[in-house]
Write a protein that holds these residues in place. Structure first.
Motif, PDB file in Angstrom:
ATOM      1  N   MET A   1       1.384   8.503   2.866  1.00 29.76           N
ATOM      2  CA  MET A   1       0.596   8.716   1.715  1.00 29.76           C
ATOM      3  C   MET A   1       1.157   8.559   0.494  1.00 29.76           C
ATOM      4  N   GLY A   4       1.668   4.893  -0.454  1.00 30.84           N
ATOM      5  CA  GLY A   4       0.354   4.386  -0.897  1.00 30.84           C
ATOM      6  C   GLY A   4      -0.023   4.611  -2.569  1.00 30.84           C
ATOM      7  N   ASP A  53      -8.758  -4.492  -3.780  1.00 30.13           N
ATOM      8  CA  ASP A  53      -8.245  -4.979  -2.535  1.00 30.13           C
ATOM      9  C   ASP A  53      -9.140  -6.155  -1.887  1.00 30.13           C
TER      10      ASP A  53
END
Length: 127
Positions: A1, A4, A53
């Motif tokens: 986490m 990211g 993305d």
């Protein structure tokens, strides 16, 4: 986490470094460098949140369904140019301050201004 959100951590670290330099140091050159670091962190943050993305350039082609908006990147390029001009202006002002006060330390400049103001007020009182 946490991996990211790597860009966000870098932005926070750079922002805090720039803010610390501006607040903690009295040297005008260091303050300009701190502002530049702070400004760079804002650029990185804005580019990071604008990334899509899987998005491609907004050129119509077969099979492409997700596009990336180029506007944030163009705005950051403009902001970089404005930031460079602002930094150059700030540095030129520091050069003029150095010529006038023979110092670039904030406390010394303030002290010289206070002494000059006191001498002016004494001259007005005696006149």
């Amino acid at each position: 986490m946490l991996i990211g959100l790597f860009n966000h951590w870098i932005v926070i670290i750079l922002m805090m470094i720039g803010l610390y330099i501006v607040i903690a140091h009295g040297n005008l050159i260091k303050k300009i460098i701190g502002l530049t670091i702070f400004q760079t962190s804002v650029f990185i943050f804005y580019i990071s949140i604008a990334k899509v993305d899987g998005g491609t350039a907004p050129i119509l082609a077969d099979g492409i369904t997700q596009y990336s908006n180029p506007l944030p990147h163009v705005l950051i390029l403009t902001a970089i140019v404005v930031g460079i001009a602002t930094t150059a202006l700030g540095l030129s002002l520091v050069v003029r301050i150095k010529e006038s006060y023979h110092s670039i330390e904030e406390e010394e400049i303030q002290q010289q201004d206070n002494e000059e103001q006191q001498s002016r007020s004494k001259a007005e009182e005696s006149a």
